[in-house]
Design an enzyme around this catalytic site. Sequence first.
Site, mmCIF file in Angstrom:
data_model
loop_
_atom_site.group_PDB
_atom_site.id
_atom_site.type_symbol
_atom_site.label_atom_id
_atom_site.label_comp_id
_atom_site.label_asym_id
_atom_site.label_seq_id
_atom_site.Cartn_x
_atom_site.Cartn_y
_atom_site.Cartn_z
ATOM 1 N N GLU A 1 1.132 3.922 1.762
ATOM 2 C CA GLU A 1 1.698 4.343 3.042
ATOM 3 C C GLU A 1 2.827 3.414 3.483
ATOM 4 O O GLU A 1 3.862 3.873 3.964
ATOM 5 C CB GLU A 1 0.614 4.371 4.131
ATOM 6 N N HIS B 1 0.859 -1.178 0.000
ATOM 7 C CA HIS B 1 0.000 0.000 0.000
ATOM 8 C C HIS B 1 0.899 1.234 0.000
ATOM 9 O O HIS B 1 2.046 1.186 0.455
ATOM 10 C CB HIS B 1 -0.882 0.007 1.238
ATOM 11 N N CYS C 1 -2.175 0.044 7.000
ATOM 12 C CA CYS C 1 -1.336 1.235 6.889
ATOM 13 C C CYS C 1 -1.270 2.019 8.189
ATOM 14 O O CYS C 1 -0.220 2.550 8.555
ATOM 15 C CB CYS C 1 -1.848 2.112 5.755
#
Length: 172
Positions: free
Chosen positions: A71, A69, A102
């Site tokens: 992040e 992801h 995240c």
Amino acid sequence: MSSPSDKPGTRSVTPGDPDDGVWLARAVEVATRNVADGGGPFGAVVVRAGAEVAAEGNRVTRDLDPTAHAEVVAIRVACRALNTFSLAGATLYASCEPCPLCLSAALWARVDRVVFAANRYDAERAGFDDREFYELLARDRSTWPSPVVEHRIARAVEPFEAWRALPSRDPY
């Protein structure tokens, strides 16, 4: 009729830093460019001492990595750039409200703040529904679709004993 920002956990607040809008715009720019490059519509920027340390987009499909992801990738890149596992003193700016993965990564990285632009309801309208994960984590594990069970073996705590005995350990 309530707007998405009126939903629980997504109320808007006055930014804590006058540059929040600038860094959020950068995260949105990274996310939008990531879509054009064939990635997901998420971007994240790590900022420390007023400088950009990392700016990354979602790489889940590109890298065939469900943990990639935006992040998480930005945290990984920032930690390598700063040669540390702690991002204390940094802010994580995300184009969208971080999912539980995240958010956990940001907490483990010890960022000072997480600031996001769009929220989970905006993402849901685009087909990304994190609500299931937020709700799942609030339920008893016995109700989860994939079992998560403890199977204790005699040597279960051996790694922790080795860690505690290591004089040169770097606590985190």
